[in-house]
Scaffold this motif. Structure first.
Motif, PDB file in Angstrom:
ATOM      1  N   GLY A  73      59.858  76.729   7.565  1.00 36.53           N
ATOM      2  CA  GLY A  73      60.025  75.281   7.624  1.00 36.53           C
ATOM      3  C   GLY A  73      59.106  74.647   8.643  1.00 36.53           C
ATOM      4  N   LEU A  74      58.899  75.334   9.769  1.00 37.54           N
ATOM      5  CA  LEU A  74      57.972  74.829  10.784  1.00 37.54           C
ATOM      6  C   LEU A  74      56.557  74.746  10.234  1.00 37.54           C
ATOM      7  CD1 LEU A  74      57.346  74.028  13.730  1.00 37.54           C
ATOM      8  CD2 LEU A  74      57.141  76.466  14.259  1.00 37.54           C
ATOM      9  N   GLY A  75      56.150  75.756   9.461  1.00 31.65           N
ATOM     10  CA  GLY A  75      54.822  75.713   8.850  1.00 31.65           C
ATOM     11  C   GLY A  75      54.669  74.548   7.904  1.00 31.65           C
ATOM     12  N   ARG A  76      55.733  74.231   7.150  1.00 31.52           N
ATOM     13  CA  ARG A  76      55.684  73.063   6.259  1.00 31.52           C
ATOM     14  C   ARG A  76      55.640  71.776   7.080  1.00 31.52           C
ATOM     15  NH1 ARG A  76      57.986  70.748   1.489  1.00 31.52           N
ATOM     16  NH2 ARG A  76      57.242  68.595   1.548  1.00 31.52           N
ATOM     17  N   ALA A  77      56.399  71.702   8.143  1.00 28.02           N
ATOM     18  CA  ALA A  77      56.439  70.486   8.951  1.00 28.02           C
ATOM     19  C   ALA A  77      55.102  70.218   9.632  1.00 28.02           C
ATOM     20  CB  ALA A  77      57.557  70.587   9.997  1.00 28.02           C
ATOM     21  N   LEU A  78      54.398  71.272  10.025  1.00 31.67           N
ATOM     22  CA  LEU A  78      53.108  71.089  10.682  1.00 31.67           C
ATOM     23  C   LEU A  78      52.092  70.415   9.768  1.00 31.67           C
ATOM     24  CD1 LEU A  78      52.736  74.525  12.530  1.00 31.67           C
ATOM     25  CD2 LEU A  78      53.079  72.292  13.602  1.00 31.67           C
ATOM     26  N   GLY A  79      52.187  70.647   8.477  1.00 25.15           N
ATOM     27  CA  GLY A  79      51.185  70.128   7.561  1.00 25.15           C
ATOM     28  C   GLY A  79      51.606  68.897   6.796  1.00 25.15           C
ATOM     29  N   GLU A  80      52.757  68.334   7.073  1.00 22.34           N
ATOM     30  CA  GLU A  80      53.210  67.168   6.326  1.00 22.34           C
ATOM     31  C   GLU A  80      52.301  65.968   6.599  1.00 22.34           C
ATOM     32  OE1 GLU A  80      54.489  64.901   3.792  1.00 22.34           O
ATOM     33  OE2 GLU A  80      55.272  66.951   3.859  1.00 22.34           O
ATOM     34  N   THR A  81      51.950  65.237   5.542  1.00 34.02           N
ATOM     35  CA  THR A  81      50.913  64.209   5.657  1.00 34.02           C
ATOM     36  C   THR A  81      51.427  62.797   5.365  1.00 34.02           C
ATOM     37  OG1 THR A  81      49.259  65.840   4.972  1.00 34.02           O
ATOM     38  CG2 THR A  81      48.607  63.530   4.908  1.00 34.02           C
ATOM     39  N   ILE A  82      51.774  62.533   4.104  1.00 35.35           N
ATOM     40  CA  ILE A  82      51.997  61.164   3.670  1.00 35.35           C
ATOM     41  C   ILE A  82      53.199  60.533   4.367  1.00 35.35           C
ATOM     42  CG2 ILE A  82      52.484  59.694   1.689  1.00 35.35           C
ATOM     43  CD1 ILE A  82      49.662  60.803   1.790  1.00 35.35           C
ATOM     44  N   ALA A  83      54.317  61.261   4.456  1.00 33.15           N
ATOM     45  CA  ALA A  83      55.501  60.704   5.093  1.00 33.15           C
ATOM     46  C   ALA A  83      55.214  60.337   6.545  1.00 33.15           C
ATOM     47  CB  ALA A  83      56.663  61.695   5.000  1.00 33.15           C
ATOM     48  N   VAL A  84      54.500  61.210   7.245  1.00 37.60           N
ATOM     49  CA  VAL A  84      54.155  60.934   8.642  1.00 37.60           C
ATOM     50  C   VAL A  84      53.162  59.786   8.731  1.00 37.60           C
ATOM     51  CG1 VAL A  84      53.105  61.909  10.723  1.00 37.60           C
ATOM     52  CG2 VAL A  84      54.630  63.311   9.321  1.00 37.60           C
ATOM     53  N   TYR A  85      52.191  59.768   7.835  1.00 35.94           N
ATOM     54  CA  TYR A  85      51.162  58.733   7.831  1.00 35.94           C
ATOM     55  C   TYR A  85      51.769  57.339   7.648  1.00 35.94           C
ATOM     56  CZ  TYR A  85      47.165  56.030   6.092  1.00 35.94           C
ATOM     57  OH  TYR A  85      46.213  55.069   5.896  1.00 35.94           O
ATOM     58  N   VAL A 126      49.127  81.316  10.955  1.00 35.54           N
ATOM     59  CA  VAL A 126      49.745  82.161  11.977  1.00 35.54           C
ATOM     60  C   VAL A 126      51.267  82.050  11.917  1.00 35.54           C
ATOM     61  CG1 VAL A 126      50.036  82.454  14.466  1.00 35.54           C
ATOM     62  CG2 VAL A 126      47.751  82.175  13.508  1.00 35.54           C
ATOM     63  N   VAL A 127      51.773  80.825  11.791  1.00 35.17           N
ATOM     64  CA  VAL A 127      53.219  80.616  11.732  1.00 35.17           C
ATOM     65  C   VAL A 127      53.821  81.304  10.511  1.00 35.17           C
ATOM     66  CG1 VAL A 127      55.020  78.866  11.444  1.00 35.17           C
ATOM     67  CG2 VAL A 127      53.164  78.477  13.061  1.00 35.17           C
ATOM     68  N   ASN A 128      53.190  81.168   9.355  1.00 29.44           N
ATOM     69  CA  ASN A 128      53.730  81.775   8.136  1.00 29.44           C
ATOM     70  C   ASN A 128      53.669  83.297   8.161  1.00 29.44           C
ATOM     71  OD1 ASN A 128      54.398  79.345   6.901  1.00 29.44           O
ATOM     72  ND2 ASN A 128      52.381  79.093   6.012  1.00 29.44           N
ATOM     73  N   PHE A 129      52.584  83.854   8.716  1.00 32.23           N
ATOM     74  CA  PHE A 129      52.506  85.306   8.838  1.00 32.23           C
ATOM     75  C   PHE A 129      53.560  85.839   9.803  1.00 32.23           C
ATOM     76  CE2 PHE A 129      47.952  85.475   7.202  1.00 32.23           C
ATOM     77  CZ  PHE A 129      48.318  86.168   6.069  1.00 32.23           C
ATOM     78  N   ALA A 130      53.784  85.112  10.891  1.00 30.45           N
ATOM     79  CA  ALA A 130      54.828  85.520  11.836  1.00 30.45           C
ATOM     80  C   ALA A 130      56.196  85.475  11.175  1.00 30.45           C
ATOM     81  CB  ALA A 130      54.789  84.621  13.068  1.00 30.45           C
ATOM     82  N   ALA A 131      56.456  84.439  10.369  1.00 29.79           N
ATOM     83  CA  ALA A 131      57.736  84.348   9.667  1.00 29.79           C
ATOM     84  C   ALA A 131      57.910  85.500   8.696  1.00 29.79           C
ATOM     85  CB  ALA A 131      57.809  83.013   8.924  1.00 29.79           C
ATOM     86  N   SER A 132      56.879  85.830   7.937  1.00 28.48           N
ATOM     87  CA  SER A 132      56.966  86.944   6.990  1.00 28.48           C
ATOM     88  C   SER A 132      57.216  88.265   7.705  1.00 28.48           C
ATOM     89  CB  SER A 132      55.683  87.026   6.165  1.00 28.48           C
ATOM     90  OG  SER A 132      55.467  85.833   5.453  1.00 28.48           O
ATOM     91  N   SER A 133      56.582  88.449   8.856  1.00 28.24           N
ATOM     92  CA  SER A 133      56.764  89.683   9.606  1.00 28.24           C
ATOM     93  C   SER A 133      58.187  89.807  10.127  1.00 28.24           C
ATOM     94  CB  SER A 133      55.768  89.723  10.773  1.00 28.24           C
ATOM     95  OG  SER A 133      55.968  90.865  11.568  1.00 28.24           O
ATOM     96  N   ILE A 134      58.742  88.699  10.616  1.00 28.18           N
ATOM     97  CA  ILE A 134      60.113  88.736  11.140  1.00 28.18           C
ATOM     98  C   ILE A 134      61.107  89.024  10.027  1.00 28.18           C
ATOM     99  CG2 ILE A 134      61.912  87.313  12.181  1.00 28.18           C
ATOM    100  CD1 ILE A 134      59.735  85.936  13.810  1.00 28.18           C
ATOM    101  N   ALA A 181      41.632  73.857  12.028  1.00 31.60           N
ATOM    102  CA  ALA A 181      42.597  74.168  13.088  1.00 31.60           C
ATOM    103  C   ALA A 181      44.018  74.167  12.540  1.00 31.60           C
ATOM    104  CB  ALA A 181      42.456  73.165  14.229  1.00 31.60           C
ATOM    105  N   LEU A 182      44.343  73.178  11.700  1.00 40.66           N
ATOM    106  CA  LEU A 182      45.678  73.125  11.103  1.00 40.66           C
ATOM    107  C   LEU A 182      45.904  74.294  10.155  1.00 40.66           C
ATOM    108  CD1 LEU A 182      48.316  71.537  10.732  1.00 40.66           C
ATOM    109  CD2 LEU A 182      47.193  70.256   8.917  1.00 40.66           C
ATOM    110  N   PHE A 183      44.885  74.666   9.400  1.00 37.93           N
ATOM    111  CA  PHE A 183      44.972  75.798   8.477  1.00 37.93           C
ATOM    112  C   PHE A 183      45.279  77.090   9.223  1.00 37.93           C
ATOM    113  CE2 PHE A 183      42.667  79.313   6.389  1.00 37.93           C
ATOM    114  CZ  PHE A 183      43.349  79.362   5.181  1.00 37.93           C
TER     115      PHE A 183
END
Length: 339
Positions: free
Chosen positions: A254-266, A319-327, A312-314
């Motif tokens: 969810g954190l990985g999705r939140a980091l990349g959210e665009t239109i709602a934040v914009y 990193v966040v998604n790979f860490a989540a998969s590993s956990i 940078a965002l990519f």
């Protein structure tokens, strides 16, 4: 007779090679395995191509900004003074606010669906949660802009009045003693944007948690009941410990999705290009909203700078998604699903 028994039970000579077992899986299995491997390789190739494309397009800007790209707050690509320090801080703060709101909501919903909901409505609740994830982000953004923002300003003012001594909740220009003070200092803030994003990431987190909770071993559940535990005691002693890795992994997804959210934040924020750590105060920014804001008017160098911000965002999301998969893979629930 005894000699015959010894002969039958004798160990074969060491020079006899062990027999190798071989099973022909058949053409359908080989084709299926090849399709899966090809799909995985295709996904990896697409990720590498995206990273390579962003790096190629961002190289012009990165060669000018160098390490200052990480530490500079201003965004003036044509003047050579640009960086992602401010928008990176804003991105992380919005994502963290979203996670603070989304995780308790997702956890409670997942526990209710998997442990408390009657079977006749359980599938309907799962469908509703899945439908929330399918709602376009622009709808959430418009709802947050025209409805939620006006309702949250009062809460933001209350938090600032009583907890403003905490730097995170301080608001410059707010006067708690003046009942006629303008409310614009509390609008378009990190707090409001994070609340809207939380509704967008909560279904993802809830789906992961619900799936993990449903895999808790039945024997351990029954053992807890046999020892006298009630339903909450069973959840606390069996379900939650079993699903700990999945809970952490779902939160990070969810954190990985939140980091990349665009239109709602914009639609909600008021962009500023300074590090603004006060989450209740007007003005913030994010990497994705920066790209959406400046893409249409960018020059060649400006476009390269936007590609560098996207790179940078990519990388951060990766990193966040790979860490989540590993956990998740190292948790009991992940091991159970793999088996």
């Amino acid at each position: 007779m005894t000699t015959r028994i010894h002969e039958l039970s004798a160990v074969p000579p060491a020079d006899d090679p062990p027999r190798r077992l071989y099973a022909d899986s058949g053409m359908p299995d080989r084709v299926f395995r090849g399709v899966l491997r090809g799909g995985g390789a295709l996904v990896l190739a697409i990720m590498l191509l995206v990273g390579g494309f962003l790096t190629y397009r961002a190289w012009q800007a990165l060669s000018v900004a160098r390490w200052g790209f990480i530490t500079t707050e201003a965004w003036e690509p044509d003047g050579g003074n640009f960086g992602i320090a401010a928008v990176l801080v804003g991105t992380v703060l919005i994502a963290l606010v979203a996670i603070v709101f989304a995780v308790p909501l997702a956890l409670g919903t997942a526990l209710y669906i998997s442990e408390y909901a009657p079977p006749r409505i359980r599938q309907s609740l799962i469908s509703v949660v899945d439908l929330m994830a399918a709602v376009p982000s622009v709808v959430y953004g418009l709802w947050g802009l025209f409805y939620l923002q006006g309702e949250v300003v009062t809460l933001s003012r209350w938090i600032s009045t009583y907890f403003g001594w905490i730097p995170l909740f301080a608001v410059d220009g707010a006067d708690p003693t003046d009942p006629l003070a303008t409310a614009t200092v509390f609008t378009s803030s990190t707090f409001i944007a994070g609340m809207v994003v939380s509704l967008m990431v909560a279904p993802i987190i809830c789906s992961v948690m619900r799936e993990v909770f449903s895999q808790a071993p039945v024997g351990e559940r029954e053992g807890a009941y046999a020892l006298g535990a009630n339903r909450w005691g069973m959840i606390r002693s069996v379900v939650l410990p079993f699903g700990k890795g999945g809970m952490i992994g779902g939160t990070m997804l969810g954190l990985g999705r939140a980091l990349g959210e665009t239109i709602a934040v914009y639609l909600i924020i008021s962009p500023v290009f300074v590090i603004q750590p006060h989450i209740l105060q007007n003005g913030t920014s994010s990497v994705s909203s920066l790209i959406a804001l400046r893409y249409g008017e960018a020059t060649e160098r400006g476009m390269s700078a936007l590609m560098a911000a996207g790179l940078a965002l990519f990388l951060m999301t990766l990193v966040v998604n790979f860490a989540a998969s590993s956990i998740v893979a190292r948790s009991r629930s992940g091991a159970a699903s793999d088996s």
